[in-house]
Design a protein around this motif. Sequence first.
Motif, PDB file in Angstrom:
ATOM      1  N   UNK A  41      33.007  77.322  29.485  1.00 49.05           N
ATOM      2  CA  UNK A  41      31.956  78.296  29.764  1.00 49.05           C
ATOM      3  C   UNK A  41      32.145  79.536  28.917  1.00 49.05           C
ATOM      4  N   UNK A  42      31.060  80.069  28.409  1.00 41.47           N
ATOM      5  CA  UNK A  42      31.102  81.309  27.644  1.00 41.47           C
ATOM      6  C   UNK A  42      31.595  82.434  28.541  1.00 41.47           C
ATOM      7  N   UNK A  43      32.426  83.316  27.994  1.00 40.93           N
ATOM      8  CA  UNK A  43      32.890  84.471  28.767  1.00 40.93           C
ATOM      9  C   UNK A  43      31.752  85.453  29.007  1.00 40.93           C
ATOM     10  N   UNK A  44      30.772  85.480  28.107  1.00 40.98           N
ATOM     11  CA  UNK A  44      29.668  86.435  28.226  1.00 40.98           C
ATOM     12  C   UNK A  44      28.614  86.005  29.231  1.00 40.98           C
ATOM     13  N   UNK A  45      28.216  84.730  29.169  1.00 36.64           N
ATOM     14  CA  UNK A  45      27.057  84.323  29.963  1.00 36.64           C
ATOM     15  C   UNK A  45      27.255  83.021  30.736  1.00 36.64           C
ATOM     16  N   UNK A  93      24.930  89.770  21.868  1.00 37.42           N
ATOM     17  CA  UNK A  93      25.487  91.112  21.729  1.00 37.42           C
ATOM     18  C   UNK A  93      25.909  91.460  20.305  1.00 37.42           C
ATOM     19  N   UNK A  94      25.580  90.612  19.320  1.00 39.89           N
ATOM     20  CA  UNK A  94      26.065  90.842  17.965  1.00 39.89           C
ATOM     21  C   UNK A  94      24.984  90.522  16.929  1.00 39.89           C
ATOM     22  N   UNK A  95      24.948  91.269  15.834  1.00 40.08           N
ATOM     23  CA  UNK A  95      23.994  90.962  14.763  1.00 40.08           C
ATOM     24  C   UNK A  95      24.472  89.819  13.872  1.00 40.08           C
ATOM     25  N   UNK A  96      25.702  89.379  14.050  1.00 43.88           N
ATOM     26  CA  UNK A  96      26.284  88.344  13.193  1.00 43.88           C
ATOM     27  C   UNK A  96      25.699  86.970  13.473  1.00 43.88           C
ATOM     28  N   UNK A  97      25.767  86.128  12.460  1.00 46.99           N
ATOM     29  CA  UNK A  97      25.422  84.710  12.597  1.00 46.99           C
ATOM     30  C   UNK A  97      26.722  83.939  12.434  1.00 46.99           C
ATOM     31  N   UNK A  98      27.008  83.067  13.384  1.00 46.62           N
ATOM     32  CA  UNK A  98      28.262  82.313  13.398  1.00 46.62           C
ATOM     33  C   UNK A  98      27.996  80.882  12.932  1.00 46.62           C
ATOM     34  N   UNK A  99      28.807  80.412  11.990  1.00 46.31           N
ATOM     35  CA  UNK A  99      28.694  79.063  11.430  1.00 46.31           C
ATOM     36  C   UNK A  99      29.942  78.294  11.857  1.00 46.31           C
TER      37      UNK A  99
END
Length: 151
Positions: A41-45, A93-99
């Motif tokens: 599970x994601x820590x955020x959501x 919560x972030x402007x980044x894109x994760x690959x």
Amino acid sequence: MLNEDAQAELTKTLSGRDVAQAGALCYRRSENGGLEILFVGSRRNGRWGIPKGHVEDDETSSAAALREAFEEAGVAGIVDKTVFGWFSYRKDTSPNRYHVAVHLLQVSRIADRFPEKSIRKTQWFPLRDAVRDAAQPGLRTLLSRVENLDL
């Protein structure tokens, strides 16, 4: 599929708003022989996904996937050094894109204690349920490819 050298080159080209990660698609066979996928599970959501995180300097993506699988889910096993596939996502919560470079990991051990045990939930899902419940669309696509593998 990319080999480790190609993955390393790609990692060097990602910068700024693009973040390279490695993930482990952890699987096992159930008692009735069905394929099961481990989600964290994601820590955020709380949404379901695979263990994943940043690739450290001088670390291969397969080594990072194995490390993240233990840190987030307490599992160890045999990791495939070849990248099974990729997916990308954004965090709310972030402007980044994760690959994420995803490696298959055949689970052989589950630890009683691991670094993120108190902050993450983990659950095994039958493959069909995993395809349905995965948070990221790209991960759902990769999981649907697993059905065609002889694991």
